[in-house]
Design a protein around this motif. Structure first.
Motif, PDB file in Angstrom:
ATOM      1  N   GLN A 153       0.826  -1.214   0.000  1.00  0.00           N
ATOM      2  CA  GLN A 153       0.000   0.000   0.000  1.00  0.00           C
ATOM      3  C   GLN A 153       0.854   1.256   0.000  1.00  0.00           C
ATOM      4  N   GLN A 154       2.012   1.180   0.670  1.00  0.00           N
ATOM      5  CA  GLN A 154       2.838   2.377   0.859  1.00  0.00           C
ATOM      6  C   GLN A 154       3.351   2.964  -0.449  1.00  0.00           C
ATOM      7  N   LEU A 155       3.434   2.143  -1.515  1.00  0.00           N
ATOM      8  CA  LEU A 155       3.975   2.645  -2.777  1.00  0.00           C
ATOM      9  C   LEU A 155       3.151   3.809  -3.330  1.00  0.00           C
ATOM     10  N   GLY A 156       1.873   3.793  -3.035  1.00  0.00           N
ATOM     11  CA  GLY A 156       1.000   4.854  -3.542  1.00  0.00           C
ATOM     12  C   GLY A 156       1.249   6.204  -2.901  1.00  0.00           C
ATOM     13  N   ALA A 168      -5.713   1.479  -3.712  1.00  0.00           N
ATOM     14  CA  ALA A 168      -6.416   2.619  -4.299  1.00  0.00           C
ATOM     15  C   ALA A 168      -5.476   3.796  -4.498  1.00  0.00           C
ATOM     16  N   SER A 169      -4.437   3.861  -3.683  1.00  0.00           N
ATOM     17  CA  SER A 169      -3.478   4.960  -3.794  1.00  0.00           C
ATOM     18  C   SER A 169      -2.650   4.864  -5.062  1.00  0.00           C
ATOM     19  N   LEU A 170      -2.723   3.733  -5.769  1.00  0.00           N
ATOM     20  CA  LEU A 170      -2.039   3.581  -7.056  1.00  0.00           C
ATOM     21  C   LEU A 170      -3.020   3.581  -8.219  1.00  0.00           C
ATOM     22  N   LEU A 182      -4.620 -10.729  -9.278  1.00  0.00           N
ATOM     23  CA  LEU A 182      -4.657  -9.319  -8.905  1.00  0.00           C
ATOM     24  C   LEU A 182      -6.004  -8.745  -9.338  1.00  0.00           C
ATOM     25  N   TYR A 183      -6.601  -7.906  -8.506  1.00  0.00           N
ATOM     26  CA  TYR A 183      -7.919  -7.377  -8.851  1.00  0.00           C
ATOM     27  C   TYR A 183      -8.089  -5.966  -8.280  1.00  0.00           C
ATOM     28  N   GLY A 184      -9.152  -5.332  -8.725  1.00  0.00           N
ATOM     29  CA  GLY A 184      -9.455  -3.974  -8.286  1.00  0.00           C
ATOM     30  C   GLY A 184      -9.067  -2.956  -9.340  1.00  0.00           C
ATOM     31  N   TYR A 185      -9.672  -1.788  -9.265  1.00  0.00           N
ATOM     32  CA  TYR A 185      -9.469  -0.748 -10.273  1.00  0.00           C
ATOM     33  C   TYR A 185      -7.987  -0.449 -10.439  1.00  0.00           C
TER      34      TYR A 185
END
Length: 268
Positions: free
Chosen positions: A159-162, A183-185, A206-209
């Protein structure tokens, strides 16, 4: 004007060049020990050259670019290199660009890369790297390019990459990553660029917008209908079989009773 130029050149020549940094020497030594060079592209990578890898802004080592006596760029691309990435690469503390793409390097991405605080470009694409993406690399606050596509990386995208505010290019496509896309990416706000499907495709779990949502692990409508029809047919067969057995038993009883009635009455 000519006199000013001459004075500038004389002053520049009088300035001492930055002395070799022992950290750079340790960095190159360990990197050369963990990488295998089947094509002998790094023949100049020898211990005497590691002691003084930079001469001001130039270097005689293939793939090494210097800035004021320090290594600031390491580019060893498409050299058929094997082996692994040394965690002691973090000794090149002035490194701003690391490109090891298009080789056959395996093993994990060292979490020690977090100590490359000046790193802006990280390209490890098209290798055979395994394991997870270390979340520690988010400590490299100047990162604006992360390219890890076409490897064997597993686990979730940290998550932190975003939260890397300078990140403008991101690609983890064609790995073995799983879980939700942060979501942050995938859906960044403000002036920060969002990353489209091409940054994430090729990861089956992998999934999600911007990829489709998670596939339901439940039964599909067709499967449910099929099970219902199958169950109904089985029940019908069992019911029909039961009726046939009951009719057969009844006929046998009736036949037995008729046999008894047809016996002659005894004489008294």
């Amino acid at each position: 004007m000519d006199m000013l130029i001459i004075l500038f050149l004389l002053t520049s020549a009088a300035l001492p060049l930055a002395s070799p940094d022992p950290n750079d020497e340790a960095c190159l030594t360990h990197v050369s020990q963990t990488l295998k060079d089947p094509l002998k592209s790094l023949q100049n990578w020898t211990k005497p050259n590691f002691a003084n890898p930079c001469n001001g802004f130039t270097s005689y080592l293939p793939g090494v670019t210097c800035n004021n006596g320090r290594i600031y760029k390491l580019s060893l691309t498409n050299l058929s290199l094997q082996g692994s990435i040394s965690p002691f690469l973090s000794n090149c503390t002035n490194l701003q660009s690391l490109d090891l793409s298009s080789n056959s390097i395996s093993g994990p991405i060292p979490q020690e890369l977090q100590y490359l605080l000046n790193l802006a470009v990280l390209n490890l694409s098209s290798n055979r790297l395994e394991g997870v993406i270390p979340p520690q690399i988010t400590l490299c606050a100047y990162l604006n390019v992360i390219d890890l596509h076409d490897n064997l990386l597993t686990g979730q995208i940290p998550q932190q990459l975003g939260f890397l505010s300078r990140l403008s290019a991101f690609d983890v496509s064609y790995n073995k990553l799983s879980g939700p896309i942060p979501a942050s990416l995938g859906n960044r706000s403000g002036n920060r660029p969002s990353f489209n499907v091409t940054s994430f495709e090729g990861n089956k779990d992998l999934y999600g917008y911007p990829l489709p949502p998670m596939k339901s692990k439940g039964l599909s409508v067709l499967a449910i209908v099929g099970i219902g029809l199958g169950s109904g047919l089985a029940s019908l067969v069992l019911s029909f079989t039961g009726v046939c057995i009951w009719l057969k038993i009844r006929d046998e009883k009736m036949a037995a009773e008729e046999g008894k009635m047809s016996h002659p009455m005894p004489d008294y």
